[in-house]
Write a protein that holds these residues in place. Structure first.
Motif, PDB file in Angstrom:
ATOM      1  N   ARG A  12       0.855  -1.187   0.000  1.00 49.93           N
ATOM      2  CA  ARG A  12       0.000   0.000   0.000  1.00 49.93           C
ATOM      3  C   ARG A  12       0.888   1.233   0.000  1.00 49.93           C
ATOM      4  NH1 ARG A  12      -1.977   4.003   3.163  1.00 49.93           N
ATOM      5  NH2 ARG A  12      -4.156   4.621   2.800  1.00 49.93           N
ATOM      6  N   PHE A  13       0.727   2.088  -1.020  1.00 52.60           N
ATOM      7  CA  PHE A  13       1.530   3.302  -1.140  1.00 52.60           C
ATOM      8  C   PHE A  13       0.827   4.444  -0.423  1.00 52.60           C
ATOM      9  CE2 PHE A  13       3.115   0.650  -4.468  1.00 52.60           C
ATOM     10  CZ  PHE A  13       4.425   1.043  -4.688  1.00 52.60           C
ATOM     11  N   GLU A  14       1.462   4.947   0.622  1.00 53.64           N
ATOM     12  CA  GLU A  14       0.894   6.084   1.332  1.00 53.64           C
ATOM     13  C   GLU A  14       0.810   7.316   0.438  1.00 53.64           C
ATOM     14  OE1 GLU A  14      -0.959   8.122   4.301  1.00 53.64           O
ATOM     15  OE2 GLU A  14      -0.442   5.984   4.283  1.00 53.64           O
ATOM     16  N   PRO A  15       1.844   7.614  -0.378  1.00 55.56           N
ATOM     17  CA  PRO A  15       1.759   8.766  -1.298  1.00 55.56           C
ATOM     18  C   PRO A  15       1.003   8.397  -2.579  1.00 55.56           C
ATOM     19  CG  PRO A  15       3.925   7.780  -1.482  1.00 55.56           C
ATOM     20  CD  PRO A  15       3.184   6.997  -0.419  1.00 55.56           C
ATOM     21  N   THR A  16      -0.303   8.283  -2.488  1.00 49.43           N
ATOM     22  CA  THR A  16      -1.119   7.810  -3.614  1.00 49.43           C
ATOM     23  C   THR A  16      -0.959   8.684  -4.850  1.00 49.43           C
ATOM     24  OG1 THR A  16      -2.768   6.885  -2.109  1.00 49.43           O
ATOM     25  CG2 THR A  16      -3.470   7.294  -4.371  1.00 49.43           C
ATOM     26  N   PHE A  17      -1.132   9.993  -4.691  1.00 50.21           N
ATOM     27  CA  PHE A  17      -1.057  10.897  -5.847  1.00 50.21           C
ATOM     28  C   PHE A  17       0.360  10.941  -6.416  1.00 50.21           C
ATOM     29  CE2 PHE A  17      -4.966  12.398  -3.927  1.00 50.21           C
ATOM     30  CZ  PHE A  17      -5.757  12.658  -5.037  1.00 50.21           C
ATOM     31  N   SER A  18       1.358  10.954  -5.542  1.00 52.98           N
ATOM     32  CA  SER A  18       2.746  11.013  -6.001  1.00 52.98           C
ATOM     33  C   SER A  18       3.105   9.783  -6.821  1.00 52.98           C
ATOM     34  CB  SER A  18       3.687  11.131  -4.799  1.00 52.98           C
ATOM     35  OG  SER A  18       3.395  12.273  -4.025  1.00 52.98           O
ATOM     36  N   THR A  19       2.615   8.613  -6.406  1.00 49.54           N
ATOM     37  CA  THR A  19       2.902   7.384  -7.133  1.00 49.54           C
ATOM     38  C   THR A  19       2.220   7.401  -8.501  1.00 49.54           C
ATOM     39  OG1 THR A  19       2.970   6.206  -5.017  1.00 49.54           O
ATOM     40  CG2 THR A  19       2.866   4.873  -7.014  1.00 49.54           C
ATOM     41  N   GLY A  20       0.980   7.872  -8.552  1.00 46.20           N
ATOM     42  CA  GLY A  20       0.290   7.988  -9.832  1.00 46.20           C
ATOM     43  C   GLY A  20       1.010   8.923 -10.784  1.00 46.20           C
ATOM     44  N   ILE A  21       1.497  10.050 -10.259  1.00 43.09           N
ATOM     45  CA  ILE A  21       2.242  11.006 -11.082  1.00 43.09           C
ATOM     46  C   ILE A  21       3.573  10.405 -11.523  1.00 43.09           C
ATOM     47  CG2 ILE A  21       3.460  13.223 -11.025  1.00 43.09           C
ATOM     48  CD1 ILE A  21       1.213  14.241  -9.184  1.00 43.09           C
ATOM     49  N   ALA A  22       4.251   9.702 -10.607  1.00 38.82           N
ATOM     50  CA  ALA A  22       5.555   9.111 -10.923  1.00 38.82           C
ATOM     51  C   ALA A  22       5.449   8.100 -12.063  1.00 38.82           C
ATOM     52  CB  ALA A  22       6.139   8.440  -9.684  1.00 38.82           C
ATOM     53  N   LEU A  23       4.361   7.345 -12.104  1.00 37.05           N
ATOM     54  CA  LEU A  23       4.185   6.349 -13.156  1.00 37.05           C
ATOM     55  C   LEU A  23       4.158   6.987 -14.548  1.00 37.05           C
ATOM     56  CD1 LEU A  23       1.531   4.057 -11.447  1.00 37.05           C
ATOM     57  CD2 LEU A  23       3.836   3.363 -12.150  1.00 37.05           C
ATOM     58  N   MET A  24       3.653   8.212 -14.646  1.00 35.35           N
ATOM     59  CA  MET A  24       3.562   8.891 -15.936  1.00 35.35           C
ATOM     60  C   MET A  24       4.377  10.190 -15.914  1.00 35.35           C
ATOM     61  SD  MET A  24       1.765   7.992 -18.741  1.00 35.35           S
ATOM     62  CE  MET A  24       0.011   7.619 -18.724  1.00 35.35           C
ATOM     63  N   ILE A  25       5.477  10.191 -15.161  1.00 38.01           N
ATOM     64  CA  ILE A  25       6.210  11.426 -14.912  1.00 38.01           C
ATOM     65  C   ILE A  25       6.793  12.033 -16.180  1.00 38.01           C
ATOM     66  CG2 ILE A  25       8.379  10.246 -14.365  1.00 38.01           C
ATOM     67  CD1 ILE A  25       6.984  13.441 -12.691  1.00 38.01           C
ATOM     68  N   PHE A  26       7.369  11.212 -17.056  1.00 38.76           N
ATOM     69  CA  PHE A  26       7.990  11.778 -18.258  1.00 38.76           C
ATOM     70  C   PHE A  26       6.971  12.427 -19.196  1.00 38.76           C
ATOM     71  CE2 PHE A  26       9.231  10.916 -22.752  1.00 38.76           C
ATOM     72  CZ  PHE A  26       9.985  12.074 -22.903  1.00 38.76           C
ATOM     73  N   PRO A  27       5.860  11.735 -19.563  1.00 37.67           N
ATOM     74  CA  PRO A  27       4.874  12.410 -20.416  1.00 37.67           C
ATOM     75  C   PRO A  27       4.327  13.690 -19.792  1.00 37.67           C
ATOM     76  CG  PRO A  27       4.457  10.062 -20.374  1.00 37.67           C
ATOM     77  CD  PRO A  27       5.506  10.319 -19.333  1.00 37.67           C
ATOM     78  N   LEU A  28       4.062  13.687 -18.479  1.00 40.27           N
ATOM     79  CA  LEU A  28       3.514  14.879 -17.827  1.00 40.27           C
ATOM     80  C   LEU A  28       4.527  16.030 -17.830  1.00 40.27           C
ATOM     81  CD1 LEU A  28       1.705  13.245 -14.771  1.00 40.27           C
ATOM     82  CD2 LEU A  28       0.622  14.348 -16.745  1.00 40.27           C
ATOM     83  N   TYR A  29       5.789  15.723 -17.519  1.00 36.87           N
ATOM     84  CA  TYR A  29       6.815  16.775 -17.520  1.00 36.87           C
ATOM     85  C   TYR A  29       7.022  17.326 -18.925  1.00 36.87           C
ATOM     86  CZ  TYR A  29      11.382  18.962 -17.623  1.00 36.87           C
ATOM     87  OH  TYR A  29      12.409  19.853 -17.844  1.00 36.87           O
ATOM     88  N   ASP A  30       7.086  16.433 -19.911  1.00 36.30           N
ATOM     89  CA  ASP A  30       7.333  16.875 -21.282  1.00 36.30           C
ATOM     90  C   ASP A  30       6.193  17.763 -21.782  1.00 36.30           C
ATOM     91  OD1 ASP A  30       9.003  16.597 -23.764  1.00 36.30           O
ATOM     92  OD2 ASP A  30       7.125  15.784 -24.547  1.00 36.30           O
ATOM     93  N   MET A  31       4.958  17.395 -21.467  1.00 40.92           N
ATOM     94  CA  MET A  31       3.818  18.208 -21.891  1.00 40.92           C
ATOM     95  C   MET A  31       3.851  19.581 -21.228  1.00 40.92           C
ATOM     96  SD  MET A  31      -0.302  17.422 -21.691  1.00 40.92           S
ATOM     97  CE  MET A  31      -0.367  17.521 -19.913  1.00 40.92           C
ATOM     98  N   ALA A  32       4.091  19.625 -19.911  1.00 41.05           N
ATOM     99  CA  ALA A  32       4.152  20.902 -19.204  1.00 41.05           C
ATOM    100  C   ALA A  32       5.284  21.763 -19.754  1.00 41.05           C
ATOM    101  CB  ALA A  32       4.349  20.658 -17.716  1.00 41.05           C
ATOM    102  N   ARG A  33       6.387  21.144 -20.068  1.00 38.81           N
ATOM    103  CA  ARG A  33       7.565  21.876 -20.566  1.00 38.81           C
ATOM    104  C   ARG A  33       7.311  22.502 -21.927  1.00 38.81           C
ATOM    105  NH1 ARG A  33      12.019  20.591 -23.650  1.00 38.81           N
ATOM    106  NH2 ARG A  33      14.029  21.472 -22.977  1.00 38.81           N
ATOM    107  N   VAL A  34       6.812  21.709 -22.883  1.00 40.58           N
ATOM    108  CA  VAL A  34       6.615  22.241 -24.230  1.00 40.58           C
ATOM    109  C   VAL A  34       5.476  23.259 -24.257  1.00 40.58           C
ATOM    110  CG1 VAL A  34       7.560  20.197 -25.365  1.00 40.58           C
ATOM    111  CG2 VAL A  34       5.116  20.300 -24.914  1.00 40.58           C
ATOM    112  N   PHE A  35       4.428  23.039 -23.475  1.00 40.00           N
ATOM    113  CA  PHE A  35       3.333  24.008 -23.420  1.00 40.00           C
ATOM    114  C   PHE A  35       3.830  25.344 -22.878  1.00 40.00           C
ATOM    115  CE2 PHE A  35      -0.765  21.219 -23.355  1.00 40.00           C
ATOM    116  CZ  PHE A  35      -0.375  20.675 -24.560  1.00 40.00           C
TER     117      PHE A  35
END
Length: 388
Positions: A242-265
């Motif tokens: 059980r991951f206590e940092p639920t949101f952080s783990t969800g973000i970490a799983l897709m961290i590269f696509p999310l960072y790349d999108m935020a960066r280029v936008f």
């Protein structure tokens, strides 16, 4: 063991189907021609998503009957709808509004009908249970962002496929551990199909994923991440994995696509362009300019993603208030270093290359120095041809 058969079935079907898909698309000339923003040198068939979608669908049909698939029946329907949205966009380009509408219908099927949504912040940012309207709205927004963020990274041989393998594989193992068999079947079916696709998409690629694949796979991964976040948060405090940092783990799983999108936008908006304006400012473009090859870029970015995921694993018992700032700092620092190194490398490369005028002068001198090449103005004095 059974889930291994699910994976192997999808892989085998994908491996057999993919050459047929490539042959048909080559004959129909459906794909990407070189030029413009394209970084490949020859015509490459697109719509490779057909292969791993068929592979995953057949594997689910063969093995899924043993598990309570009704709990994901709306998710399966939404995945099929997203597949056809991508298929239509690859065959006949959709207007942005029509494309978004198709995505929204698929999202509503999952969030509203399938009830795969974020229902509670569990104290993150001081927020607890969400009211129904905000839960639907926020979950739909998150799923759309995850889907399109994944779609944006599909610009390099093997990159989107490798990212999809990491996410679907890790989530598949977690779903098995927690006894969520239907979600595990879905995860491993796409894992096997994408693994087979990757054999043909690894540099030099014989086929691309296309919107048919990137929208479908991004949507599947986004829905699985939201499901993981809710099931994980609902586990007892003493439950294994059980991951206590639920949101952080969800973000970490897709961290590269999310960072790349935020960066280029952000870069596009700063230049006064629309956020969806196509350019070559993605992270993988910068790494290619630094001299790395396609497969090297893919492996570097996959390694970074695994490091961020491993960080959440090490901090499994800490809250989102601690873990999210840590992984955000890691990603921003790495991104900053990437920009600095890339700019330094490009400046150094430009400084060592001869200027255009110097090249022209050298070319002229070289031609003039060749034996047998003599030009005398007197030879043209009595010529009857008008050179004006």
């Amino acid at each position: 063991m059974l889930f291994l058969f699910v994976l192997l079935t999808a892989f085998s079907i994908g491996f057999l189907v993919m050459p047929v898909v490539i042959k048909i698309l080559q004959k129909a000339r459906i794909g990407d021609a070189p030029g413009g923003r394209k970084i490949h040198k020859k015509f490459i068939p697109s719509m490779g998503g057909i292969g791993f979608f068929v592979a995953a669908a057949v594997s689910i049909a063969i093995w899924g009957w043993q598990f309570p698939l009704p709990d994901i029946r709306y998710l399966l329907g939404a995945i099929s709808l997203m597949f056809f949205v991508g298929l239509r966009d690859d065959l006949v380009e959709l207007k942005a509004s029509h494309k978004l509408l198709g995505q929204l219908v698929a999202v509503v099927l999952v969030v509203v009908m399938g009830d795969v949504r974020i229902k509670d912040f569990h104290g993150f940012l001081g927020i607890g249970e969400l009211n129904l309207f905000f839960s639907y709205t926020f979950s739909a927004f998150v799923l759309l962002v995850l889907t399109n963020a994944f779609n944006l990274i599909d610009g390099l041989d093997g990159l989107a496929g490798t990212t999809g393998l990491i996410v679907s594989g890790l989530l598949g193992v977690w779903f098995v551990i927690q006894g969520l068999d239907s979600f595990a079947v879905l995860s491993f079916s796409f894992f096997g199909g994408v693994l087979a696709f990757l054999l043909f998409n690894w540099h030099p690629a014989k086929i691309f994923m296309g919107d048919t694949g990137s929208l479908t796979l991004g949507f599947v991964l986004g829905a699985l991440i939201i499901a993981f976040m809710e099931f994980n948060a609902g586990l007892p405090d003493n439950a294994s994995w059980r991951f206590e940092p639920t949101f952080s783990t969800g973000i970490a799983l897709m961290i590269f696509p999310l960072y790349d999108m935020a960066r280029v936008f952000t870069r596009r908006i700063r230049r006064g362009q629309g956020p969806m304006t196509p350019d070559k400012s993605h992270v993988h473009h910068f790494l290619l300019r630094m001299g790395l090859q396609h497969h090297q870029v893919t492996l570097v970015l996959a390694f970074v993603q695994l490091v961020v995921i491993a960080t959440t694993l090490v901090l499994i018992n800490f809250s989102d208030h601690i873990v999210l700032p840590i992984i955000s700092a890691i990603v921003l620092l790495l991104g900053y270093r990437l920009d600095r190194i890339a700019v330094k490398y490009v400046k150094k490369k430009v400084a060592t290359e001869p200027r255009i005028l110097d090249l022209s002068k050298r070319s002229i001198d070289k031609v003039g120095s060749q034996k047998g090449v003599k030009i005398d103005p007197k030879d043209f004095q009595n010529n009857t041809i008008n050179y004006n």
